[in-house]
Design an enzyme around this catalytic site. Structure first.
Site, PDB file in Angstrom:
ATOM      1  N   LYS A   1      68.506  60.090  42.531  1.00 48.88           N
ATOM      2  CA  LYS A   1      67.862  60.660  41.347  1.00 48.88           C
ATOM      3  C   LYS A   1      68.677  60.466  40.067  1.00 48.88           C
ATOM      4  O   LYS A   1      68.126  60.494  38.958  1.00 48.88           O
ATOM      5  CB  LYS A   1      67.601  62.145  41.566  1.00 48.88           C
TER       6      LYS A   1
ATOM      7  N   SER B   1      68.111  58.329  50.931  1.00 47.44           N
ATOM      8  CA  SER B   1      67.905  58.671  49.522  1.00 47.44           C
ATOM      9  C   SER B   1      68.673  59.888  49.044  1.00 47.44           C
ATOM     10  O   SER B   1      68.820  60.079  47.835  1.00 47.44           O
ATOM     11  CB  SER B   1      66.405  58.877  49.255  1.00 47.44           C
TER      12      SER B   1
END
Length: 519
Positions: free
Chosen positions: A64, A317
């Site tokens: 992110k 992720s």
């Protein structure tokens, strides 16, 4: 027009514009080129060459950071001076906070009151100003936009903005540079930022590579949008893989994903747990549930399409999770790999019956055995069996038990059996009662249980109560109530007043088998 509204996508970018923006994204001022790591154990098991893109190695342990920094670095001087705001319960929050620290921009993050302390502390460690508001992301987002309008902050969207998409797309560029011989890339899908960003660049530079989106089956907003032809809002989403628990795919992310993804696949929570175990066994990395999503999809897709000898990559992720979540993961990983089967079996109440039952199991390891006396004739037992050959072996066990005269039911895919019943065997009432069973998701904040009891417990007799917390933002509760038919309308109204997620479980086979007096 307010700063909060300026982040809205009005004119979609062309593919060439996305390629340009990805190539010139300044993210390496703060992010790293994450390693693409070989996974020898699972590669051998699946007979494919599988690699893992280690985005957990980023400074905030998540991808992110890429999108947040790319957007914030491009703000005007006036916008930087005014500051930014975001709504997030985790990884996006830390990406915005660290980007703000690096760029000298004041960053305010609105986080739900249910956010675990470790994530709040992570944001504050990067100098982010944390505002705790609401019990979920949607309530936090409304507050964030309200504050943006009030103070002139720029709202940094978590996924649905071209600069965010381009920032995440740098992962795709790195993948092609690190392995130019990939056949498949599997991408996690929540709001669609990483899937859109990676797909749009891969399909322009190496269009022969298959790009597959992977969603958790209880929050599959992209699949729902694909089916409808446009973004739709899901009524509810699951909370286990909280990093992808998004009710509605972004407008721009959907447009890009619809154009460039080759396929979308969904996976269960058990399959995600199994993928987390695979990641640990190959890399010793501990993934968060959403971080293992794309590997879970890779495994399912490989099995469905019988793929062999292919070069495949998935994305780890993120790795921001509460440690106690691992208790749940450990319990469910074996089921996700089809290495354990759960069975409800009826055996006669006679001497030697259990020995005969065990002989039919043929020396297989019993992982769990729960029994409670029912009557003089029959006993109901809950059995867990270790499997070495998956569903085929389980089917063989069931067949052998049935041939031996034992009624049996496979509960391996029964969610309530896996979450609650295995810990509550034998709880039949001593009298016939008008009992109804409900499961609830409790937000983990002080006063949640008290509110539940005040709303429901003072009106109806609670006949059963089971609560388990797995380290997530929500606890799982199973509760029985004595209810006459005439009470149902009023009871349902109180459930709506309570505002917690709930489901009527009265007709559940596992409840009828083990807990109901009138089964």
């Amino acid at each position: 027009m307010t700063q909060a509204r300026q982040s809205h996508v009005s004119v979609p970018l062309s593919n060439a514009e996305y390629l340009r923006d990805i190539l010139r994204a300044p993210i390496y001022e703060v992010a790293i080129v994450s390693p693409l790591q070989n996974m020898p154990r699972i590669s051998k098991r699946l007979d494919n060459h599988i690699q893992l893109k280690r985005e957990d190695r980023q400074p905030v342990h998540s991808f992110k950071l890429r999108g947040a920094y790319n957007m914030m670095a491009q703000l005007s001087d006036a916008q930087k001076k005014a500051g930014v705001i975001a709504a997030s319960a985790g990884n996006h929050a830390q990406g915005v906070a660290m980007s703000g620290h690096k760029l000298g921009i004041s960053a305010t993050i609105v986080m739900p009151r249910t956010t675990p302390d470790i994530k709040v502390a992570g944001v504050r460690s990067f100098g982010g100003n944390v505002v705790l508001h609401g019990n979920n992301f949607d309530e936090a987002k409304i507050k964030a936009i309200e504050l943006a309008n009030e103070h002139g902050y720029t709202f940094v969207a978590p996924f649905d903005h071209p600069a965010i998409i381009a920032g995440q797309g740098t992962i795709g560029l790195e993948l092609l540079q690190q392995n130019g011989h990939l056949d498949y890339i599997f991408l996690p899908v929540g709001g669609g930022g990483i899937a859109a960003g990676v797909a749009v660049i891969v399909k322009q530079l190496m269009p022969h590579i298959k790009v597959i989106g992977v969603e958790a089956e209880d929050s599959a907003c992209l699949k729902a949008a694909m089916d409808a032809g446009e973004p739709v809002t899901l009524d509810n989403v699951g909370t286990f893989a909280d990093g992808v628990a998004v009710k509605r795919i972004g407008d721009e992310t959907f447009r890009v994903c619809q154009q460039h993804l080759d396929d979308v696949i969904t996976v269960s929570s058990d399959e995600i747990c199994a993928a987390m175990k695979d990641i640990f066994e190959d890399t010793r990395a501990i993934s968060e549930p959403s971080g293992a999503l794309s590997l879970a999809g890779l495994k399912r897709y490989t099995e469905q399409h019988q793929l062999k000898g292919k070069n495949m990559a998935s994305i780890l992720s993120g790795a921001n999770l509460n440690f106690h979540t691992l208790r749940y993961v450990s319990e469910r990983a074996e089921l996700g790999e089809k290495r354990e089967g759960l069975l409800a079996v009826t055996i006669p109440e006679r001497t030697g019956a259990f020995l005969d039952f065990c002989k039919i199991l043929g020396g297989r390891a019993v992982t769990e055995f729960n029994y409670r006396y029912s009557d003089d004739a029959l006993a109901n037992i809950f059995v867990g069996v270790r499997l070495t050959n998956g569903q085929e072996e389980l089917d063989s066990i069931i067949s052998d038990l049935q041939k031996g005269g034992y009624p049996v039911q496979d509960l391996s895919d029964d969610e309530m059996a896996k979450v609650h019943i295995r810990y509550m065997i034998g709880g039949r009432p001593t009298k016939v009662m008008n009992e109804r069973l409900y499961s609830f998701e409790f937000p983990e904040y002080p006063g949640a249980l008290l509110r539940f009891l005040n709303t429901l417990g003072t009106h109806w007799n609670i006949s059963m109560f089971n609560y388990r917390n797995h380290g997530a933002d929500y606890g799982r509760v199973l509760c029985g109530f004595e209810l006459e038919d005439k009470d149902l309308l009023s009871f349902t109204a109180h459930l709506k007043e309570l505002g917690y997620g709930w489901k009527d479980e009265t007709e559940s086979p596992s409840y009828r088998f083990f807990l109901s007096k009138d089964s």
